[in-house]
Design a protein around this motif. Structure first.
Motif, PDB file in Angstrom:
ATOM      1  N   GLY A 180       0.515  -1.704   0.113  1.00 23.04           N
ATOM      2  CA  GLY A 180       0.373   0.198   0.184  1.00 23.04           C
ATOM      3  C   GLY A 180       0.355   0.860  -0.361  1.00 23.04           C
ATOM      4  N   GLY A 181      -0.299   2.603  -0.371  1.00 28.86           N
ATOM      5  CA  GLY A 181       0.751   3.388  -0.424  1.00 28.86           C
ATOM      6  C   GLY A 181       0.269   5.279  -0.637  1.00 28.86           C
ATOM      7  N   LEU A 182       0.780   5.839  -1.318  1.00 25.30           N
ATOM      8  CA  LEU A 182       0.350   7.253  -1.862  1.00 25.30           C
ATOM      9  C   LEU A 182       0.483   6.865  -3.299  1.00 25.30           C
ATOM     10  N   VAL A 183      -0.454   7.056  -4.043  1.00 24.55           N
ATOM     11  CA  VAL A 183      -0.641   7.794  -5.469  1.00 24.55           C
ATOM     12  C   VAL A 183      -1.617   8.283  -6.098  1.00 24.55           C
ATOM     13  N   GLN A 184      -1.071   8.660  -6.975  1.00 18.99           N
ATOM     14  CA  GLN A 184      -1.737   9.811  -8.034  1.00 18.99           C
ATOM     15  C   GLN A 184      -3.218   8.711  -8.685  1.00 18.99           C
ATOM     16  N   ALA A 185      -4.503   9.960  -8.543  1.00 19.48           N
ATOM     17  CA  ALA A 185      -4.854   9.504  -9.878  1.00 19.48           C
ATOM     18  C   ALA A 185      -4.601   8.835 -11.186  1.00 19.48           C
ATOM     19  N   GLY A 186      -4.772   7.834 -11.770  1.00 16.45           N
ATOM     20  CA  GLY A 186      -4.727   7.074 -12.722  1.00 16.45           C
ATOM     21  C   GLY A 186      -3.368   6.665 -12.563  1.00 16.45           C
ATOM     22  N   GLY A 187      -2.770   5.995 -11.891  1.00 18.31           N
ATOM     23  CA  GLY A 187      -1.191   6.036 -11.233  1.00 18.31           C
ATOM     24  C   GLY A 187      -1.974   3.846 -10.982  1.00 18.31           C
ATOM     25  N   SER A 188      -0.885   3.284 -10.449  1.00 20.83           N
ATOM     26  CA  SER A 188      -1.147   1.995  -9.958  1.00 20.83           C
ATOM     27  C   SER A 188      -0.105   1.632  -8.984  1.00 20.83           C
ATOM     28  N   LEU A 189      -0.432   0.111  -8.173  1.00 20.13           N
ATOM     29  CA  LEU A 189      -0.161  -0.092  -7.072  1.00 20.13           C
ATOM     30  C   LEU A 189      -0.672  -1.476  -7.079  1.00 20.13           C
ATOM     31  N   ARG A 190       0.474  -2.401  -6.549  1.00 24.85           N
ATOM     32  CA  ARG A 190       0.205  -3.771  -6.466  1.00 24.85           C
ATOM     33  C   ARG A 190       0.342  -4.102  -5.263  1.00 24.85           C
ATOM     34  N   LEU A 191      -0.953  -4.841  -4.614  1.00 24.18           N
ATOM     35  CA  LEU A 191      -0.949  -5.398  -3.291  1.00 24.18           C
ATOM     36  C   LEU A 191      -0.020  -7.033  -2.883  1.00 24.18           C
ATOM     37  N   SER A 192       0.482  -6.947  -1.985  1.00 22.31           N
ATOM     38  CA  SER A 192       0.792  -8.359  -2.028  1.00 22.31           C
ATOM     39  C   SER A 192       0.497  -9.399  -0.683  1.00 22.31           C
ATOM     40  N   VAL A 203     -14.596  -2.122  -9.785  1.00 21.04           N
ATOM     41  CA  VAL A 203     -13.147  -2.336 -10.232  1.00 21.04           C
ATOM     42  C   VAL A 203     -12.725  -3.646 -11.222  1.00 21.04           C
ATOM     43  N   LYS A 204     -13.906  -3.634 -11.835  1.00 20.24           N
ATOM     44  CA  LYS A 204     -13.275  -4.572 -13.123  1.00 20.24           C
ATOM     45  C   LYS A 204     -13.002  -4.030 -14.080  1.00 20.24           C
ATOM     46  N   GLY A 205     -12.440  -4.610 -15.127  1.00 20.65           N
ATOM     47  CA  GLY A 205     -11.175  -4.022 -15.974  1.00 20.65           C
ATOM     48  C   GLY A 205      -9.481  -3.822 -15.025  1.00 20.65           C
ATOM     49  N   ARG A 206     -10.187  -2.786 -14.243  1.00 17.22           N
ATOM     50  CA  ARG A 206      -9.154  -1.795 -14.022  1.00 17.22           C
ATOM     51  C   ARG A 206      -8.033  -3.039 -12.660  1.00 17.22           C
ATOM     52  N   PHE A 207      -8.472  -3.439 -11.889  1.00 16.82           N
ATOM     53  CA  PHE A 207      -8.072  -4.150 -10.673  1.00 16.82           C
ATOM     54  C   PHE A 207      -8.149  -5.923 -11.244  1.00 16.82           C
ATOM     55  N   THR A 208      -6.490  -6.539 -10.830  1.00 19.83           N
ATOM     56  CA  THR A 208      -6.544  -7.966 -11.611  1.00 19.83           C
ATOM     57  C   THR A 208      -5.847  -8.057 -10.102  1.00 19.83           C
ATOM     58  N   ILE A 209      -5.932  -9.341  -9.516  1.00 13.59           N
ATOM     59  CA  ILE A 209      -6.160 -10.688  -8.394  1.00 13.59           C
ATOM     60  C   ILE A 209      -5.194 -11.826  -9.189  1.00 13.59           C
ATOM     61  N   SER A 210      -3.961 -12.092  -8.831  1.00 17.73           N
ATOM     62  CA  SER A 210      -3.170 -13.589  -8.776  1.00 17.73           C
ATOM     63  C   SER A 210      -2.605 -13.759  -7.537  1.00 17.73           C
ATOM     64  N   ARG A 211      -2.186 -15.215  -8.116  1.00 16.22           N
ATOM     65  CA  ARG A 211      -1.345 -15.435  -7.455  1.00 16.22           C
ATOM     66  C   ARG A 211       0.430 -16.172  -7.740  1.00 16.22           C
ATOM     67  N   ASP A 212       1.394 -16.542  -7.002  1.00 15.81           N
ATOM     68  CA  ASP A 212       2.664 -16.562  -7.480  1.00 15.81           C
ATOM     69  C   ASP A 212       2.472 -18.455  -7.455  1.00 15.81           C
ATOM     70  N   ASN A 213       3.801 -18.008  -8.512  1.00 16.71           N
ATOM     71  CA  ASN A 213       4.230 -19.284  -9.208  1.00 16.71           C
ATOM     72  C   ASN A 213       4.250 -21.056  -8.166  1.00 16.71           C
ATOM     73  N   GLY A 214       4.558 -20.374  -6.751  1.00 13.71           N
ATOM     74  CA  GLY A 214       4.544 -20.874  -5.513  1.00 13.71           C
ATOM     75  C   GLY A 214       3.452 -21.558  -5.212  1.00 13.71           C
ATOM     76  N   GLN A 215       2.420 -20.615  -4.736  1.00 18.62           N
ATOM     77  CA  GLN A 215       1.570 -20.268  -4.905  1.00 18.62           C
ATOM     78  C   GLN A 215       1.495 -19.737  -3.207  1.00 18.62           C
ATOM     79  N   THR A 257       2.065 -16.652  -2.428  1.00 19.87           N
ATOM     80  CA  THR A 257       1.093 -15.108  -2.216  1.00 19.87           C
ATOM     81  C   THR A 257       0.186 -14.751  -2.952  1.00 19.87           C
ATOM     82  N   VAL A 258      -0.541 -13.753  -2.767  1.00 11.91           N
ATOM     83  CA  VAL A 258      -1.372 -13.645  -3.583  1.00 11.91           C
ATOM     84  C   VAL A 258      -1.417 -11.732  -3.954  1.00 11.91           C
ATOM     85  N   TYR A 259      -2.061 -11.482  -4.963  1.00 17.15           N
ATOM     86  CA  TYR A 259      -1.136 -10.275  -5.651  1.00 17.15           C
ATOM     87  C   TYR A 259      -2.428  -9.572  -5.943  1.00 17.15           C
TER      88      TYR A 259
END
Length: 126
Positions: free
Chosen positions: A9-21, A64-76, A78-80
């Protein structure tokens, strides 16, 4: 004992991106349904996205459809949550959660999840 730990998490400008783990305790969560929720001040905790542990199926809130993507890592282990085109309305504390079994009717409700992380703050400026 099991645990979920969010980061990114953090501070980001509108239109920007972040990746949560969301780091999990590994095999203890094999087979669990994983979800992301968020809670803004004065509001109820709301569903954002969810994924089966295998990654075969994903679900998203309409907001959030079309903007956010949930995924997992190869080792299963961590979820992003990749968050693009962020809006000020996305500002909230984001929580990772785990549920012991799949249910397409229960996945949107915080009370249906068994384990929770401590949350990570996301702030989007305009």
């Amino acid at each position: 004992q099991v645990q979920l730990v969010e980061s990114g998490g953090g501070l980001v400008q509108a239109g920007g991106s972040l990746r949560l783990s969301c780091a999990t305790s590994g095999r203890a969560f094999n087979g669990y349904f994983m979800g992301w929720f968020r809670q803004a001040p004065g509001k109820q905790r709301e569903f954002v996205a969810a994924i089966t542990w295998s990654g075969a199926t994903t679900y998203y809130a309409d907001s959030v459809k079309g903007r956010f993507t949930i995924s997992r890592d190869n080792g299963q282990n961590t979820v992003y949550l990749q968050m693009n085109s962020l809006k000020p309305e996305d500002t909230a504390v984001y929580y990772c959660a785990a549920r012991s079994r799949y249910s397409d009717t229960a996945l949107k409700y915080p009370g249906e999840y068994d384990y929770w992380g401590q949350g990570t703050q996301v702030t989007v400026s305009s």
